[in-house]
Structure formats: structure tokens, C-alpha cells
Design a protein around this motif. Structure first.
Motif, PDB file in Angstrom:
ATOM      1  N   GLN A  59       0.826  -1.206   0.000  1.00  0.00           N
ATOM      2  CA  GLN A  59       0.000   0.000   0.000  1.00  0.00           C
ATOM      3  C   GLN A  59       0.861   1.257   0.000  1.00  0.00           C
ATOM      4  OE1 GLN A  59      -2.591  -0.455   3.388  1.00  0.00           O
ATOM      5  NE2 GLN A  59      -4.170  -1.504   2.191  1.00  0.00           N
ATOM      6  N   LEU A  60       1.945   1.261   0.751  1.00  0.00           N
ATOM      7  CA  LEU A  60       2.842   2.406   0.789  1.00  0.00           C
ATOM      8  C   LEU A  60       3.511   2.603  -0.572  1.00  0.00           C
ATOM      9  CD1 LEU A  60       4.218   4.671   2.352  1.00  0.00           C
ATOM     10  CD2 LEU A  60       5.932   3.002   3.105  1.00  0.00           C
ATOM     11  N   ASP A  61       3.964   1.530  -1.183  1.00  0.00           N
ATOM     12  CA  ASP A  61       4.571   1.620  -2.510  1.00  0.00           C
ATOM     13  C   ASP A  61       3.593   2.205  -3.521  1.00  0.00           C
ATOM     14  OD1 ASP A  61       7.010   0.617  -1.696  1.00  0.00           O
ATOM     15  OD2 ASP A  61       6.639  -1.413  -2.438  1.00  0.00           O
ATOM     16  N   GLU A  62       2.364   1.754  -3.495  1.00  0.00           N
ATOM     17  CA  GLU A  62       1.367   2.254  -4.442  1.00  0.00           C
ATOM     18  C   GLU A  62       1.057   3.730  -4.202  1.00  0.00           C
ATOM     19  OE1 GLU A  62      -1.016   2.624  -7.596  1.00  0.00           O
ATOM     20  OE2 GLU A  62       0.317   0.930  -7.146  1.00  0.00           O
ATOM     21  N   THR A  63       0.967   4.135  -2.947  1.00  0.00           N
ATOM     22  CA  THR A  63       0.716   5.540  -2.625  1.00  0.00           C
ATOM     23  C   THR A  63       1.864   6.419  -3.115  1.00  0.00           C
ATOM     24  OG1 THR A  63      -0.573   4.922  -0.688  1.00  0.00           O
ATOM     25  CG2 THR A  63       0.280   7.160  -0.744  1.00  0.00           C
ATOM     26  N   ILE A  64       3.087   5.979  -2.900  1.00  0.00           N
ATOM     27  CA  ILE A  64       4.252   6.731  -3.365  1.00  0.00           C
ATOM     28  C   ILE A  64       4.251   6.813  -4.887  1.00  0.00           C
ATOM     29  CG2 ILE A  64       6.773   6.676  -3.543  1.00  0.00           C
ATOM     30  CD1 ILE A  64       6.772   5.554  -0.670  1.00  0.00           C
ATOM     31  N   ASN A  65       3.981   5.708  -5.558  1.00  0.00           N
ATOM     32  CA  ASN A  65       3.952   5.700  -7.024  1.00  0.00           C
ATOM     33  C   ASN A  65       2.879   6.630  -7.577  1.00  0.00           C
ATOM     34  OD1 ASN A  65       6.105   3.940  -7.311  1.00  0.00           O
ATOM     35  ND2 ASN A  65       4.800   2.126  -7.316  1.00  0.00           N
ATOM     36  N   GLN A  66       1.713   6.660  -6.965  1.00  0.00           N
ATOM     37  CA  GLN A  66       0.653   7.563  -7.418  1.00  0.00           C
ATOM     38  C   GLN A  66       1.074   9.018  -7.253  1.00  0.00           C
ATOM     39  OE1 GLN A  66      -2.796   6.467  -5.119  1.00  0.00           O
ATOM     40  NE2 GLN A  66      -3.357   4.798  -6.493  1.00  0.00           N
ATOM     41  N   GLY A  67       1.706   9.338  -6.141  1.00  0.00           N
ATOM     42  CA  GLY A  67       2.177  10.695  -5.918  1.00  0.00           C
ATOM     43  C   GLY A  67       3.247  11.098  -6.924  1.00  0.00           C
ATOM     44  N   LEU A  68       4.146  10.186  -7.226  1.00  0.00           N
ATOM     45  CA  LEU A  68       5.199  10.487  -8.198  1.00  0.00           C
ATOM     46  C   LEU A  68       4.631  10.663  -9.602  1.00  0.00           C
ATOM     47  CD1 LEU A  68       8.028   8.097  -6.969  1.00  0.00           C
ATOM     48  CD2 LEU A  68       7.993  10.587  -6.836  1.00  0.00           C
ATOM     49  N   ARG A  69       3.646   9.842  -9.964  1.00  0.00           N
ATOM     50  CA  ARG A  69       3.020   9.993 -11.286  1.00  0.00           C
ATOM     51  C   ARG A  69       2.298  11.334 -11.392  1.00  0.00           C
ATOM     52  NH1 ARG A  69       2.358   4.344 -10.872  1.00  0.00           N
ATOM     53  NH2 ARG A  69       0.369   4.507  -9.809  1.00  0.00           N
ATOM     54  N   ALA A  70       1.601  11.726 -10.344  1.00  0.00           N
ATOM     55  CA  ALA A  70       0.903  13.014 -10.349  1.00  0.00           C
ATOM     56  C   ALA A  70       1.903  14.155 -10.439  1.00  0.00           C
ATOM     57  CB  ALA A  70       0.039  13.158  -9.095  1.00  0.00           C
ATOM     58  N   ARG A  71       2.992  14.070  -9.692  1.00  0.00           N
ATOM     59  CA  ARG A  71       4.019  15.098  -9.707  1.00  0.00           C
ATOM     60  C   ARG A  71       4.681  15.195 -11.082  1.00  0.00           C
ATOM     61  NH1 ARG A  71       4.480  18.863  -6.932  1.00  0.00           N
ATOM     62  NH2 ARG A  71       6.258  19.085  -5.632  1.00  0.00           N
ATOM     63  N   ALA A  72       4.971  14.050 -11.695  1.00  0.00           N
ATOM     64  CA  ALA A  72       5.581  14.041 -13.027  1.00  0.00           C
ATOM     65  C   ALA A  72       4.650  14.683 -14.051  1.00  0.00           C
ATOM     66  CB  ALA A  72       5.924  12.616 -13.447  1.00  0.00           C
ATOM     67  N   GLY A  73       3.354  14.441 -13.927  1.00  0.00           N
ATOM     68  CA  GLY A  73       2.384  15.068 -14.826  1.00  0.00           C
ATOM     69  C   GLY A  73       2.359  16.576 -14.652  1.00  0.00           C
ATOM     70  N   ASP A  74       2.407  17.047 -13.413  1.00  0.00           N
ATOM     71  CA  ASP A  74       2.417  18.490 -13.145  1.00  0.00           C
ATOM     72  C   ASP A  74       3.656  19.151 -13.733  1.00  0.00           C
ATOM     73  OD1 ASP A  74       0.057  18.230 -11.760  1.00  0.00           O
ATOM     74  OD2 ASP A  74       0.992  18.299  -9.768  1.00  0.00           O
ATOM     75  N   VAL A  75       4.820  18.545 -13.508  1.00  0.00           N
ATOM     76  CA  VAL A  75       6.067  19.104 -14.020  1.00  0.00           C
ATOM     77  C   VAL A  75       6.059  19.079 -15.546  1.00  0.00           C
ATOM     78  CG1 VAL A  75       8.576  18.777 -14.152  1.00  0.00           C
ATOM     79  CG2 VAL A  75       7.406  18.584 -11.961  1.00  0.00           C
TER      80      VAL A  75
END
Length: 83
Positions: free
Chosen positions: A19-35
Motif C-alpha cells: 500500500q505504501l509503494d502504491e501511494t508513493i507511485n501515485q504521488g510520483l506519477r501526479a508530480r511528473a504530470g504536473d512538471v
């Protein structure tokens, strides 16, 4: 009894880890999209991002946008010349 506690501990650890890995991955994907969206705007510069922008969060260290060949397209201040 000890075996049961070990099995429960291992099961809980595996569940929380995934669950922690998935939460981190979702945050990184969202951040990459913003950048990515920011970098595609004409005249964008990660070095002068407004402090209240979605790209700058408390505790954030950096952002770097790379070209397909690995060269740096844009980067936040304080990063060296290496990707």
C-alpha cells in the motif's frame, strides 16, 4: 503461538508495504504530470516557480525535466549539470 504472531506480522508488513509503494507511485506519477505540463508551457522556468505553485510543496527538494537523449531541458535551482 510465536509462529502465529510471526505469520501475522509478516502478513501485515507485506500488506502495508504494498500500500505504501502504491501511494508513493501515485504521488510520483501526479508530480511528473504536473512538471510535464509546466515544462511544456512557453517560457516556463523551473528556477522561478512561484512559491505557492503546485510544483513547490513543503519539504520539496527539486524537479528536473530531461530530453529523450538524457540532456537537461529544465531544472530547479541548486541542481548540478548532471541528470
Amino acid at each position: 503461538m510465536a509462529l502465529l504472531l510471526v505469520l501475522i506480522g509478516v502478513g501485515l508488513y507485506n500488506r502495508f508495504e504494498s500500500q505504501l509503494d502504491e501511494t508513493i507511485n501515485q504521488g510520483l506519477r501526479a508530480r511528473a504530470g504536473d512538471v510535464s505540463q509546466f515544462a511544456q508551457r512557453p517560457g516556463s522556468d523551473l528556477g522561478v516557480v512561484a512559491p505557492r505553485s503546485r510544483l513547490v510543496e513543503r519539504g520539496e527538494a527539486f524537479a528536473q525535466v530531461l530530453e529523450l537523449d538524457g540532456t537537461i531541458h529544465d531544472a530547479s535551482p541548486g541542481l548540478g549539470a548532471r541528470p
